[in-house]
Structures are given as structure tokens and as C-alpha cells.
Design a protein around this motif. Structure first.
Motif, mmCIF file in Angstrom:
data_model
loop_
_atom_site.group_PDB
_atom_site.id
_atom_site.type_symbol
_atom_site.label_atom_id
_atom_site.label_comp_id
_atom_site.label_asym_id
_atom_site.label_seq_id
_atom_site.Cartn_x
_atom_site.Cartn_y
_atom_site.Cartn_z
ATOM 1 N N ILE A 168 1.961 10.600 2.471
ATOM 2 C CA ILE A 168 1.289 10.269 3.726
ATOM 3 C C ILE A 168 2.252 10.247 4.908
ATOM 4 O O ILE A 168 1.822 10.134 6.044
ATOM 5 N N GLY A 169 3.544 10.369 4.635
ATOM 6 C CA GLY A 169 4.534 10.398 5.715
ATOM 7 C C GLY A 169 5.772 11.143 5.290
ATOM 8 O O GLY A 169 6.265 10.978 4.185
ATOM 9 N N GLY A 170 6.241 12.009 6.196
ATOM 10 C CA GLY A 170 7.442 12.761 5.907
ATOM 11 C C GLY A 170 7.127 14.036 5.155
ATOM 12 O O GLY A 170 5.973 14.440 5.069
ATOM 13 N N PRO A 171 8.130 14.669 4.604
ATOM 14 C CA PRO A 171 9.485 14.146 4.496
ATOM 15 C C PRO A 171 10.192 14.113 5.852
ATOM 16 O O PRO A 171 10.015 15.001 6.677
ATOM 17 N N THR A 187 20.924 21.976 2.651
ATOM 18 C CA THR A 187 20.684 22.081 4.089
ATOM 19 C C THR A 187 19.949 20.860 4.635
ATOM 20 O O THR A 187 19.922 20.632 5.830
ATOM 21 N N ASN A 188 19.314 20.066 3.794
ATOM 22 C CA ASN A 188 18.599 18.854 4.199
ATOM 23 C C ASN A 188 18.964 17.714 3.259
ATOM 24 O O ASN A 188 18.157 17.273 2.464
ATOM 25 N N PRO A 189 20.210 17.232 3.336
ATOM 26 C CA PRO A 189 20.661 16.277 2.329
ATOM 27 C C PRO A 189 20.082 14.879 2.435
ATOM 28 O O PRO A 189 20.224 14.095 1.522
ATOM 29 N N GLY A 190 19.412 14.552 3.520
ATOM 30 C CA GLY A 190 18.841 13.228 3.651
ATOM 31 C C GLY A 190 17.346 13.306 3.834
ATOM 32 O O GLY A 190 16.859 13.617 4.905
ATOM 33 N N ILE A 191 16.585 13.043 2.770
ATOM 34 C CA ILE A 191 15.134 13.193 2.809
ATOM 35 C C ILE A 191 14.488 11.857 2.463
ATOM 36 O O ILE A 191 14.767 11.282 1.419
ATOM 37 N N THR A 192 13.606 11.382 3.339
ATOM 38 C CA THR A 192 12.846 10.164 3.088
ATOM 39 C C THR A 192 11.363 10.526 3.128
ATOM 40 O O THR A 192 10.924 11.208 4.046
ATOM 41 N N THR A 193 10.611 10.077 2.128
ATOM 42 C CA THR A 193 9.185 10.392 2.046
ATOM 43 C C THR A 193 8.417 9.112 1.776
ATOM 44 O O THR A 193 8.921 8.202 1.112
ATOM 45 N N ARG A 239 0.807 -1.223 0.000
ATOM 46 C CA ARG A 239 0.000 0.000 0.000
ATOM 47 C C ARG A 239 0.840 1.274 0.000
ATOM 48 O O ARG A 239 0.365 2.327 -0.403
ATOM 49 N N LEU A 240 2.076 1.194 0.455
ATOM 50 C CA LEU A 240 2.926 2.369 0.595
ATOM 51 C C LEU A 240 4.212 2.211 -0.194
ATOM 52 O O LEU A 240 4.690 1.098 -0.407
ATOM 53 N N VAL A 241 4.761 3.356 -0.613
ATOM 54 C CA VAL A 241 6.057 3.400 -1.286
ATOM 55 C C VAL A 241 6.897 4.437 -0.559
ATOM 56 O O VAL A 241 6.403 5.517 -0.226
ATOM 57 N N LEU A 242 8.151 4.120 -0.301
ATOM 58 C CA LEU A 242 9.049 5.130 0.258
ATOM 59 C C LEU A 242 10.222 5.322 -0.677
ATOM 60 O O LEU A 242 10.573 4.423 -1.446
ATOM 61 N N ALA A 243 10.795 6.509 -0.613
ATOM 62 C CA ALA A 243 11.981 6.797 -1.414
ATOM 63 C C ALA A 243 12.913 7.685 -0.612
ATOM 64 O O ALA A 243 12.480 8.507 0.200
#
Length: 170
Positions: free
Chosen positions: A113-116, A97-103, A85-89
């Protein structure tokens, strides 16, 4: 079986007969990654459109067609939740300034639905918990972070000696 060719497309093969299952999943831009959903019915691909513009595409494996318009951004990692149901990347080509982003996105709508979730010092990998409620991120820093998807809260950090490039739930 999935196979990819940089900048061309993705092939889905039937193992028993050694023939393509679908037409090539064509991409106009360089392809970074491709992964199957747990049920094997969809494929998520990550393509690079410009230096810091990357898109996720979801494909119907049987029909060989894209099921949603391109959405999101990812460069290092893409994954389906266990129930599909979900995909993350993970995107390390975002703002300096925000080099690590997970969504996290809904795989049927492409809506966030979550993050970043931002992690300083970058993120190289992220994984869903077995129940799909949490995400663990790891990267170039000396910490592994645990995130609550629904609230966006960092639940816990796990310090490391040296770089923590990968983390996974048991």
C-alpha cells in the motif's frame, strides 16, 4: 516475550509462568528479526531464503500459525504501525542501483500500500509516524527522508553531517 534462534524459529513466552505460550514458530530459513504487533496478537518475522530473497511472515500468537503466505522483502528492519494495520520493512539486499528500499504492506492482506520508497546510499531503519500516514527513513547516507505513504512522495529531506543511521518520530 519473543526469543529467536537463528535458522530454527521463534518462541513466545508467558512472563508470569516462564512457559512457552505457543508452539515454536518454525522457519525453514535463517531468521533475521521478529516483532510483536502493538496489540500483542501477531508477530512479524523476517527470514532469508537466498542471498537477496527475504520474506516477511505474519503469525497469530495465540494459535502459533502463520496467518498469511510469505510476502514482501526485508532485511534490516520490520515494524507494525501503531494501530497494527500496516507493516513496513527495510531491504538493503535489493538491486545495487537502489540499495535502500522501504515498503509498506496491509497487515491483513499482505498487499503493498506504500512504496517502495528508494533512498540512495541505503536504509538501515524506518519508522511510522504516530498517525500512520508518514514513514521516516535513515541509513548510510547523509539524509533522513520523510515519505507520504498514500502517495509515495518524498515530503522532505533532512540533511546530516555524517551518516544518519536511525530516525524516529516523537
Amino acid at each position: 516475550i519473543l526469543s529467536r534462534c537463528e535458522g530454527v524459529g521463534v518462541w513466545v513466552w508467558q512472563v508470569r509462568v516462564g512457559q512457552p505460550l505457543t508452539p515454536t514458530l518454525q522457519h525453514a530459513y535463517p531468521l533475521r528479526r521478529a516483532v510483536f504487533s502493538p496489540d500483542g496478537e501477531r508477530v512479524a518475522t523476517m527470514t532469508r531464503v537466498a542471498r537477496i530473497v527475504n520474506f516477511i511472515r505474519l503469525w497469530d500468537v495465540r494459535r502459533g500459525v502463520q496467518v498469511l503466505p510469505p510476502f514482501g522483502s526485508g532485511w534490516e528492519d520490520v515494524q507494525f504501525s501503531r494501530d497494527g494495520r500496516l507493516v513496513l520493512a527495510v531491504d538493503t539486499h535489493g538491486l545495487a542501483t537502489n540499495p535502500g528500499i522501504t515498503t509498506v504492506w496491509d497487515a491483513s492482506t499482505g498487499k503493498v500500500i506504500g512504496g517502495p520508497f528508494y533512498q540512495t546510499n541505503g536504509v538501515l531503519s524506518a519508522r511510522f509516524s504516530p498517525d500512520g500516514q508518514l514513514v521516516v527513513t535513515a541509513g548510510n547516507g547523509d539524509r533522513v527522508s520523510l515519505w507520504q505513504i498514500a502517495t509515495g512522495d518524498r515530503v522532505r529531506e533532512f540533511p546530516h553531517e555524517g551518516l544518519a543511521g536511525f530516525a524516529q518520530f516523537s
